[in-house]
Write an enzyme that holds these catalytic residues in place. Structure first.
Site, PDB file in Angstrom:
ATOM      1  N   ASP A 151       0.838  -1.207   0.000  1.00 58.25           N
ATOM      2  CA  ASP A 151       0.000   0.000   0.000  1.00 58.25           C
ATOM      3  C   ASP A 151       0.870   1.254   0.000  1.00 58.25           C
ATOM      4  OD1 ASP A 151      -2.061   1.760   0.379  1.00 58.25           O
ATOM      5  OD2 ASP A 151      -2.861   0.784   2.176  1.00 58.25           O
ATOM      6  N   GLU A 196      -2.383   1.501  -4.934  1.00 60.95           N
ATOM      7  CA  GLU A 196      -2.036   2.929  -5.087  1.00 60.95           C
ATOM      8  C   GLU A 196      -3.286   3.697  -5.509  1.00 60.95           C
ATOM      9  OE1 GLU A 196      -2.943   3.163  -8.332  1.00 60.95           O
ATOM     10  OE2 GLU A 196      -1.115   4.012  -9.237  1.00 60.95           O
ATOM     11  N   GLY A 198      -5.509   3.550  -7.691  1.00 60.94           N
ATOM     12  CA  GLY A 198      -5.859   3.830  -9.085  1.00 60.94           C
ATOM     13  C   GLY A 198      -5.304   5.153  -9.592  1.00 60.94           C
ATOM     14  N   ASP A 219     -10.667   4.050  -0.970  1.00 58.81           N
ATOM     15  CA  ASP A 219     -11.248   3.053  -0.058  1.00 58.81           C
ATOM     16  C   ASP A 219     -12.780   3.000  -0.146  1.00 58.81           C
ATOM     17  OD1 ASP A 219      -8.631   2.997   0.656  1.00 58.81           O
ATOM     18  OD2 ASP A 219      -8.985   3.179   2.809  1.00 58.81           O
TER      19      ASP A 219
HETATM   20  C1  GLA Z   1      -5.347   2.342   2.981  1.00 60.42           C
HETATM   21  C2  GLA Z   1      -5.904   1.203   2.133  1.00 60.42           C
HETATM   22  C3  GLA Z   1      -6.922   0.426   2.967  1.00 60.42           C
HETATM   23  C4  GLA Z   1      -6.260  -0.096   4.229  1.00 60.42           C
HETATM   24  C5  GLA Z   1      -5.666   1.061   5.019  1.00 60.42           C
HETATM   25  C6  GLA Z   1      -4.841   0.569   6.195  1.00 60.42           C
HETATM   26  O1  GLA Z   1      -6.328   3.300   3.262  1.00 60.42           O
HETATM   27  O2  GLA Z   1      -6.486   1.689   0.965  1.00 60.42           O
HETATM   28  O3  GLA Z   1      -7.442  -0.638   2.202  1.00 60.42           O
HETATM   29  O4  GLA Z   1      -5.282  -1.030   3.887  1.00 60.42           O
HETATM   30  O5  GLA Z   1      -4.807   1.840   4.193  1.00 60.42           O
HETATM   31  O6  GLA Z   1      -4.190   1.598   6.888  1.00 60.42           O
END
Ligand code: GLA
Length: 394
Positions: A151, A196, A198, A219
């Site tokens: 991530d 990332e 998108g 998210d």
């Molecule tokens: C980002 C990701 C989520 C999750 C959080 C964890 O926001 O997009 O899916 O993994 O980090 O901190």
């Protein structure tokens, strides 16, 4: 439009051909169909720990989800502890023994996933892999990890200062490629999940860094508006999905309580139409029979996991009704009639628009009911924010 689509598909095929044959085979065998499993983030956020993960593994088996095809139990952010003086990462005290946990998950016929960032810090502020990629990959392999969600998080600062799209893409290819090389060097098959959000069209370069799936959006949250906004906006990405490499519109919210039953049916149907990874995000140990029946519906999972791996696309829209179709390996098509409106209304499928000539045979998938032979069109009442999912064959 069609000519452009053909050109883009050819260009993508060339990109895949440019990868070494072994890398392609490896990607295809690791994720021949979209990965299925569970991830801690949507329900537990920072409250995941060893006991939670064991309970989810137990419930994945006892609920019938393992038998329905779910495999991965994925620990998301907040497991990370400190590095020792050799730089080796250790879990924090929520996870006393990661190797023992992996052994437990494996003993259930399941696989264990973990989470990190190419940046110095993860999104929740924990230790990332920056400068320790090889060491971390080795540690994961030694624990018996089978899946890594990687991530971007704190590395976004270095990403954002880059001025051009090309520079940003090159930067991401380099940082994700670095972890991919480190994973390959371990010799352990580990699914590589790119996150990332998108931002830099990861569907274009994801396969070149061994990505088995890549997030296409920010998210998801447990609300119809969030789910629909993500799911219905996946238009145009179908040509980038296929065995070994999938578009990931984020994890499921089914069973978390923020949507109606019809909205969760839409969520599961839309993800199946999109050939999306099915990573449940609810508490598997307290599921209602209704939630289990959505997550384990055999025919819906078969659409998602269809071996041809063609992602569905929208083929028609009138008002709040959207018709999506997905060609399947056996020559039939999955057809979804979605109602995005705030009242129940009829939706019509024209079989001619789907390329069928003459009469067809249709089955209502959620109702598990054969609708028999039909000709021309099928009109059906669709509930508010609901769906009618069909399988249509010659
Ligand atoms: C980002 C990701 C989520 C999750 C959080 C964890 O926001 O997009 O899916 O993994 O980090 O901190």
């Amino acid at each position: 439009m069609r000519r452009f689509g053909t050109f883009a598909a050819l260009a993508f095929a060339c990109l895949l051909l440019a990868l070494p044959a072994s890398a392609q085979q490896k990607a295809a065998s690791l994720a021949a169909t979209p990965p299925m499993g569970w991830n801690s983030w949507n329900h537990y956020h920072r409250n995941v720990n060893d006991a939670v993960v064991r309970a989810q593994a137990d419930a994945m088996v006892s609920s019938g989800m393992r038998d329905a095809g779910y495999r991965y139990i994925n620990i998301d952010d907040t497991w990370e502890g400190a590095r020792d003086d050799k730089g080796v990462i250790h879990p924090n005290d929520k996870f006393p023994d990661m190797k023992a946990l992996a052994d437990y998950v494996h003993s259930k016929g399941l696989k264990l996933g973990i989470y990190s960032s190419p940046g110095p810090k993860t999104c929740a502020g924990y230790e990332g892999s920056f400068g320790h990629e090889q060491q971390d990959a080795q540690t994961y392999a030694a624990w018996g990890i089978d899946y890594l969600k990687y991530d971007l998080c704190s590395l976004d600062r270095q990403y954002r200062v880059l001025k051009t799209d090309d520079a940003r893409e090159q930067f991401l290819v380099q940082v994700y490629g670095k972890m991919h090389d480190a994973l390959v060097a371990t010799g352990r098959p580990i699914v590589f999940s790119l996150c990332e959000y998108g931002w830099s069209d990861p569907w274009k370069w994801g396969p070149s860094v061994g990505g088995n799936l890549w997030r296409t959006t920010g998210d998801i949250s447990d609300r119809y508006a969030s789910m629909a906004n993500i799911g219905f906006n996946q238009l145009g990405l179908a040509k980038y999905a296929g065995p070994g490499h999938w578009n990931d519109p984020d994890m499921l919210e089914v069973g978390n309580g923020g949507m109606t039953h019809d909205e969760y049916l839409t969520h599961m149907s839309l993800w199946a139409m999109l050939a999306a990874p099915l990573i449940a995000g609810n508490d598997l140990s307290t599921m209602t029979p209704e939630t289990i029946s959505i997550l384990t519906n055999h025919d819906v999972i078969a659409i998602d996991q269809d071996p041809a791996g063609h992602q569905g696309e929208r083929v028609g829209a009138h008002g709040p009704i959207e018709i999506w179709a997905r060609p399947l390996a056996d020559g039939s098509q999955a057809v979804a009639v979605f109602n995005r409106g705030d009242e129940a209304q009829p939706g019509t499928v024209n079989f001619k628009d789907l390329g069928f000539k003459g009469s067809v045979h249709a089955r209502d998938v959620w109702q598990a009911r054969d609708l028999g032979k039909m000709k021309g069109a099928y009109t059906v009442q669709v509930p508010i924010h609901g769906v009618v999912l069909l399988k249509v064959s010659k």
